[in-house]
Design a protein around this motif. Structure first.
Motif, mmCIF file in Angstrom:
data_model
loop_
_atom_site.group_PDB
_atom_site.id
_atom_site.type_symbol
_atom_site.label_atom_id
_atom_site.label_comp_id
_atom_site.label_asym_id
_atom_site.label_seq_id
_atom_site.Cartn_x
_atom_site.Cartn_y
_atom_site.Cartn_z
ATOM 1 N N LEU A 197 0.847 -1.186 0.000
ATOM 2 C CA LEU A 197 0.000 0.000 0.000
ATOM 3 C C LEU A 197 0.884 1.238 0.000
ATOM 4 O O LEU A 197 1.785 1.366 0.832
ATOM 5 N N LEU A 198 0.622 2.157 -0.926
ATOM 6 C CA LEU A 198 1.374 3.402 -1.053
ATOM 7 C C LEU A 198 0.424 4.543 -0.716
ATOM 8 O O LEU A 198 -0.550 4.782 -1.444
ATOM 9 N N LEU A 199 0.712 5.264 0.373
ATOM 10 C CA LEU A 199 -0.252 6.191 0.960
ATOM 11 C C LEU A 199 0.322 7.593 1.103
ATOM 12 O O LEU A 199 1.528 7.770 1.313
ATOM 13 N N GLY A 200 -0.570 8.579 1.031
ATOM 14 C CA GLY A 200 -0.216 9.954 1.354
ATOM 15 C C GLY A 200 -0.576 10.253 2.796
ATOM 16 O O GLY A 200 -1.722 10.065 3.206
ATOM 17 N N GLN A 201 0.385 10.726 3.573
ATOM 18 C CA GLN A 201 0.118 10.977 4.982
ATOM 19 C C GLN A 201 -0.885 12.105 5.203
ATOM 20 O O GLN A 201 -1.543 12.156 6.247
ATOM 21 N N SER A 202 -1.045 13.002 4.227
ATOM 22 C CA SER A 202 -1.981 14.115 4.368
ATOM 23 C C SER A 202 -3.287 13.880 3.625
ATOM 24 O O SER A 202 -4.106 14.796 3.516
ATOM 25 N N ASP A 203 -3.505 12.671 3.120
ATOM 26 C CA ASP A 203 -4.689 12.357 2.310
ATOM 27 C C ASP A 203 -5.967 12.594 3.123
ATOM 28 O O ASP A 203 -6.154 11.996 4.189
ATOM 29 N N ASP A 204 -6.831 13.476 2.627
ATOM 30 C CA ASP A 204 -8.101 13.743 3.310
ATOM 31 C C ASP A 204 -9.294 13.198 2.519
ATOM 32 O O ASP A 204 -10.433 13.540 2.799
ATOM 33 N N TRP A 205 -9.019 12.343 1.542
ATOM 34 C CA TRP A 205 -10.084 11.654 0.804
ATOM 35 C C TRP A 205 -10.141 10.196 1.256
ATOM 36 O O TRP A 205 -11.155 9.717 1.750
#
Length: 282
Positions: A197-205
């Motif tokens: 899993l490749l994630l954005g730490q600031s993802d708000d979606w």
């Protein structure tokens, strides 16, 4: 410089890479309303390599596979080029058009017209389709998805879904960019294949925390890499903006932040290729 290194460098810099036109194919989904299986349009990017090669299914996000001009989206084209440069085939799958939908992003999660059940069956059907194609090594298949398609990756690799086991074929590897993890977290999750899993730490979606919780549940089969300051769609090149037409997200009704992050884009492509090379070439 080798073709693989050149393509990787250009894509890391956000430079579009020209490919030969993909071949249109039809893929039979395992979704069969009224006993008539859904036929899915596919775009086949065959690798210029000899022998039986790995193949990767590319699963689009809620926006579908086409851009505003009706062309195959640049993200999908770029990743097909990246995979082809490794000597791997790529299949871009369209789950929306045959069901009369153009996008799901503006539909509320609980009432979307194309469900994760349908998309899971599409992904499983694509794996079965790949397994019988000439030039494809059926033992080295992979799933790669973004956002809603990343959630599909999780749904199609969860052995706690009985139909995943019944399908009779599992990928060697799976990768999901910024998926929504809440549904599989609620069901409980046990993966059929090594999954990244490749994630954005600031993802708000599609926030990172449910995916971190999922990884803690799944154990060693599920690996998470997150990128500081990165938002939804960080692997693209579009500037950051707030989409107020999206009813889902951390703050319903207030919109979500989407857009590229140069550092996260380069790092995630490196992490993606390192993971897939270990799984598909090992």
């Amino acid at each position: 410089m080798s073709q693989r290194l050149l393509v990787g460098l250009l894509l890391a810099l956000g430079v579009a890479v020209a490919l030969a036109q993909p071949r249109a194919v039809a893929v039979t989904s395992l979704d069969a309303p009224e006993a008539v299986p859904v036929q899915l349009p596919g775009h086949w990017f065959g690798a210029n390599a000899t022998g039986d090669r790995p193949a990767v299914v590319l699963l689009h996000g809620c926006g579908g596979i086409f851009d505003a001009r009706g062309r195959l989206g640049q993200r999908l084209v770029d990743y097909a080029a990246l995979l082809n440069a490794e000597g791997w085939h790529a299949l871009v799958l369209d789950s929306l058009t045959p069901r009369g939908e153009k996008e799901l992003c503006t539909q509320r999660s609980g009432s979307r017209q194309v469900t994760q059940l349908q998309r899971r069956r599409d992904a499983l059907g694509a794996l079965q389709w790949l397994a019988v194609q000439p030039g494809v090594d059926r033992q080295r298949l992979a799933l790669l998805g973004w956002s809603n398609g990343g959630s599909t990756v999780l749904a199609a690799t969860n052995r706690l879904h009985s139909e995943v086991v019944r399908a009779g074929i599992a990928p060697r590897a799976a990768v999901a960019f910024y998926p929504g993890c809440e549904a599989e977290l609620a069901r409980r999750y046990a993966t059929t294949a090594p999954t990244l899993l490749l994630l954005g730490q600031s993802d708000d979606w599609t926030p990172a925390q449910p995916c971190l919780d999922l990884a803690a549940m799944a154990g060693s089969g599920l690996t998470v890499i997150s990128y500081a300051g990165a938002y939804h769609g960080f692997d693209g090149s579009a500037p950051l903006r707030v989409r107020r037409d999206v009813p889902n997200g951390v703050r319903p009704g207030q919109g979500v932040t989407v857009g590229g992050d140069a550092a996260a884009r380069e790092a995630s492509r490196r992490d993606l290729l390192e993971f897939l090379r270990r799984q598909l070439n090992g």
